[in-house]
Design a protein around this motif. Structure first.
Motif, PDB file in Angstrom:
ATOM      1  N   VAL A  30       2.955  32.573  -4.653  1.00  0.00           N
ATOM      2  CA  VAL A  30       3.872  31.448  -4.521  1.00  0.00           C
ATOM      3  C   VAL A  30       3.747  30.731  -3.179  1.00  0.00           C
ATOM      4  CG1 VAL A  30       5.542  32.404  -6.139  1.00  0.00           C
ATOM      5  CG2 VAL A  30       5.803  32.864  -3.710  1.00  0.00           C
ATOM      6  N   GLY A  31       3.115  31.350  -2.223  1.00  0.00           N
ATOM      7  CA  GLY A  31       2.989  30.745  -0.903  1.00  0.00           C
ATOM      8  C   GLY A  31       1.790  29.829  -0.805  1.00  0.00           C
ATOM      9  N   ARG A  38      -4.586  26.871  -5.763  1.00  0.00           N
ATOM     10  CA  ARG A  38      -5.818  27.241  -6.456  1.00  0.00           C
ATOM     11  C   ARG A  38      -6.088  26.325  -7.641  1.00  0.00           C
ATOM     12  NH1 ARG A  38      -4.791  33.650  -6.535  1.00  0.00           N
ATOM     13  NH2 ARG A  38      -6.717  33.772  -7.735  1.00  0.00           N
ATOM     14  N   LEU A  39      -5.044  25.968  -8.395  1.00  0.00           N
ATOM     15  CA  LEU A  39      -5.215  25.023  -9.501  1.00  0.00           C
ATOM     16  C   LEU A  39      -5.549  23.627  -8.974  1.00  0.00           C
ATOM     17  CD1 LEU A  39      -2.294  26.064 -11.881  1.00  0.00           C
ATOM     18  CD2 LEU A  39      -4.722  26.587 -12.132  1.00  0.00           C
ATOM     19  N   ARG A  40      -4.906  23.230  -7.881  1.00  0.00           N
ATOM     20  CA  ARG A  40      -5.173  21.920  -7.277  1.00  0.00           C
ATOM     21  C   ARG A  40      -6.633  21.810  -6.832  1.00  0.00           C
ATOM     22  NH1 ARG A  40      -2.984  22.134  -2.012  1.00  0.00           N
ATOM     23  NH2 ARG A  40      -5.039  23.022  -1.636  1.00  0.00           N
ATOM     24  N   GLY A  51     -15.491  11.078 -10.403  1.00  0.00           N
ATOM     25  CA  GLY A  51     -15.371   9.841  -9.652  1.00  0.00           C
ATOM     26  C   GLY A  51     -13.957   9.294  -9.640  1.00  0.00           C
ATOM     27  N   TRP A  52     -12.997  10.118  -9.974  1.00  0.00           N
ATOM     28  CA  TRP A  52     -11.586   9.715  -9.981  1.00  0.00           C
ATOM     29  C   TRP A  52     -10.995  10.005  -8.618  1.00  0.00           C
ATOM     30  CZ3 TRP A  52      -9.757  12.416 -15.117  1.00  0.00           C
ATOM     31  CH2 TRP A  52     -10.445  11.851 -16.196  1.00  0.00           C
ATOM     32  N   THR A  53      -9.920   9.312  -8.301  1.00  0.00           N
ATOM     33  CA  THR A  53      -9.237   9.569  -7.037  1.00  0.00           C
ATOM     34  C   THR A  53      -8.529  10.919  -7.114  1.00  0.00           C
ATOM     35  OG1 THR A  53      -7.228   8.474  -7.789  1.00  0.00           O
ATOM     36  CG2 THR A  53      -8.835   7.117  -6.589  1.00  0.00           C
ATOM     37  N   VAL A  54      -8.318  11.488  -5.952  1.00  0.00           N
ATOM     38  CA  VAL A  54      -7.586  12.746  -5.887  1.00  0.00           C
ATOM     39  C   VAL A  54      -6.159  12.475  -6.352  1.00  0.00           C
ATOM     40  CG1 VAL A  54      -6.713  14.531  -4.333  1.00  0.00           C
ATOM     41  CG2 VAL A  54      -9.029  13.651  -4.053  1.00  0.00           C
ATOM     42  N   ALA A  55      -5.620  13.367  -7.121  1.00  0.00           N
ATOM     43  CA  ALA A  55      -4.285  13.184  -7.684  1.00  0.00           C
ATOM     44  C   ALA A  55      -3.258  13.036  -6.572  1.00  0.00           C
ATOM     45  CB  ALA A  55      -3.927  14.362  -8.577  1.00  0.00           C
ATOM     46  N   PRO A  56      -2.249  12.209  -6.772  1.00  0.00           N
ATOM     47  CA  PRO A  56      -1.215  12.045  -5.748  1.00  0.00           C
ATOM     48  C   PRO A  56      -0.393  13.323  -5.591  1.00  0.00           C
ATOM     49  CG  PRO A  56      -0.587  10.946  -7.767  1.00  0.00           C
ATOM     50  CD  PRO A  56      -1.990  11.441  -7.968  1.00  0.00           C
ATOM     51  N   TRP A  57       0.349  13.365  -4.517  1.00  0.00           N
ATOM     52  CA  TRP A  57       1.216  14.516  -4.246  1.00  0.00           C
ATOM     53  C   TRP A  57       2.171  14.697  -5.403  1.00  0.00           C
ATOM     54  CZ3 TRP A  57       6.551  14.959  -3.195  1.00  0.00           C
ATOM     55  CH2 TRP A  57       6.937  16.191  -2.695  1.00  0.00           C
ATOM     56  N   ALA A  64       4.262  20.957  -9.539  1.00  0.00           N
ATOM     57  CA  ALA A  64       2.828  20.689  -9.562  1.00  0.00           C
ATOM     58  C   ALA A  64       2.066  21.556 -10.562  1.00  0.00           C
ATOM     59  CB  ALA A  64       2.249  20.884  -8.159  1.00  0.00           C
ATOM     60  N   ILE A  65       2.441  22.814 -10.689  1.00  0.00           N
ATOM     61  CA  ILE A  65       1.680  23.737 -11.538  1.00  0.00           C
ATOM     62  C   ILE A  65       1.555  23.241 -12.973  1.00  0.00           C
ATOM     63  CG2 ILE A  65       1.683  26.064 -12.547  1.00  0.00           C
ATOM     64  CD1 ILE A  65       2.685  27.043  -9.773  1.00  0.00           C
ATOM     65  N   PRO A  66       2.630  22.797 -13.630  1.00  0.00           N
ATOM     66  CA  PRO A  66       2.451  22.288 -15.001  1.00  0.00           C
ATOM     67  C   PRO A  66       1.526  21.067 -15.067  1.00  0.00           C
ATOM     68  CG  PRO A  66       4.771  22.689 -14.549  1.00  0.00           C
ATOM     69  CD  PRO A  66       4.043  22.849 -13.259  1.00  0.00           C
ATOM     70  N   GLN A  67       1.561  20.207 -14.044  1.00  0.00           N
ATOM     71  CA  GLN A  67       0.686  19.037 -14.036  1.00  0.00           C
ATOM     72  C   GLN A  67      -0.771  19.439 -13.853  1.00  0.00           C
ATOM     73  OE1 GLN A  67       2.042  15.911 -11.441  1.00  0.00           O
ATOM     74  NE2 GLN A  67       4.177  16.218 -12.062  1.00  0.00           N
TER      75      GLN A  67
END
Length: 174
Positions: A30-31, A38-40, A51-57, A64-67
């Motif tokens: 969780v930290g 790791r998923l990010r 070639g896509w932009t990095v996902a926004p915050w 974030a985990i479900p996304q």
């Protein structure tokens, strides 16, 4: 102290019992560097190749985990067909799933112990991949050359081969 019935407290305030020690396995997931990170990292690598932009915050790890999981599931077919490092990512996801499942079920994962280098001869010398043994299995597997040792008898053979390689290297160095 000014209230009726209160007494003067001598010594430090607080509980006399020590705090519960933290569960390191939970903190690792969780930290920082945990599940969300790791998923990010996998998602960002896939986005870079596409070639896509990095996902926004995306907010907190809980948001974030479900996304991240949704993105990876939606693009898995592409990754399997077109992304060279998908095997490593699948291994990382499998390892992450194992850690989460073990934590959720409360099972203790067996420890791993370093047992030396792989002595199997490949071309001009020993494989040399670092070998580990699990406290929960009687099998040793080399990730470099694919060699396997099962059971006590084969473990003795492995140790003898390791010692022979060390003796040979010592003789060459001398």
């Amino acid at each position: 102290m000014l209230m009726k019935g209160s007494s003067r407290i001598s010594g430090p305030s607080g509980s006399k019992t020590p705090p519960i020690p933290p569960r390191i396995d939970v903190l690792n997931l969780v930290g920082p560097g945990g599940i969300a990170a790791r998923l990010r990292d996998i998602e960002d690598a896939w986005r870079a190749v596409l070639g896509w932009t990095v996902a926004p915050w995306r907010g907190s790890p809980a948001e974030a985990i479900p996304q991240h999981a949704s993105f990876l599931a939606n693009n898995l077919l592409w990754a399997c067909g077109s992304y060279e490092s998908v095997g490593q990512d699948i291994d990382d996801l499998r390892r992450l799933h194992g850690e989460c499942a073990a934590l959720a079920s409360g099972e203790k994962r067996p420890g791993r112990v370093q047992i030396g280098a792989c002595p199997v001869r490949i071309d001009d010398g020993p494989c040399g991949t670092a070998l580990t043994a699990s406290t929960g299995s009687h099998r040793v597997h080399c990730g470099g050359c694919g060699a396997r040792w099962d059971g006590l008898g084969e473990w003795r053979d492995l140790r003898a081969a390791q010692e022979a390689v060390l003796a040979e290297q010592a003789g060459v160095a001398a």
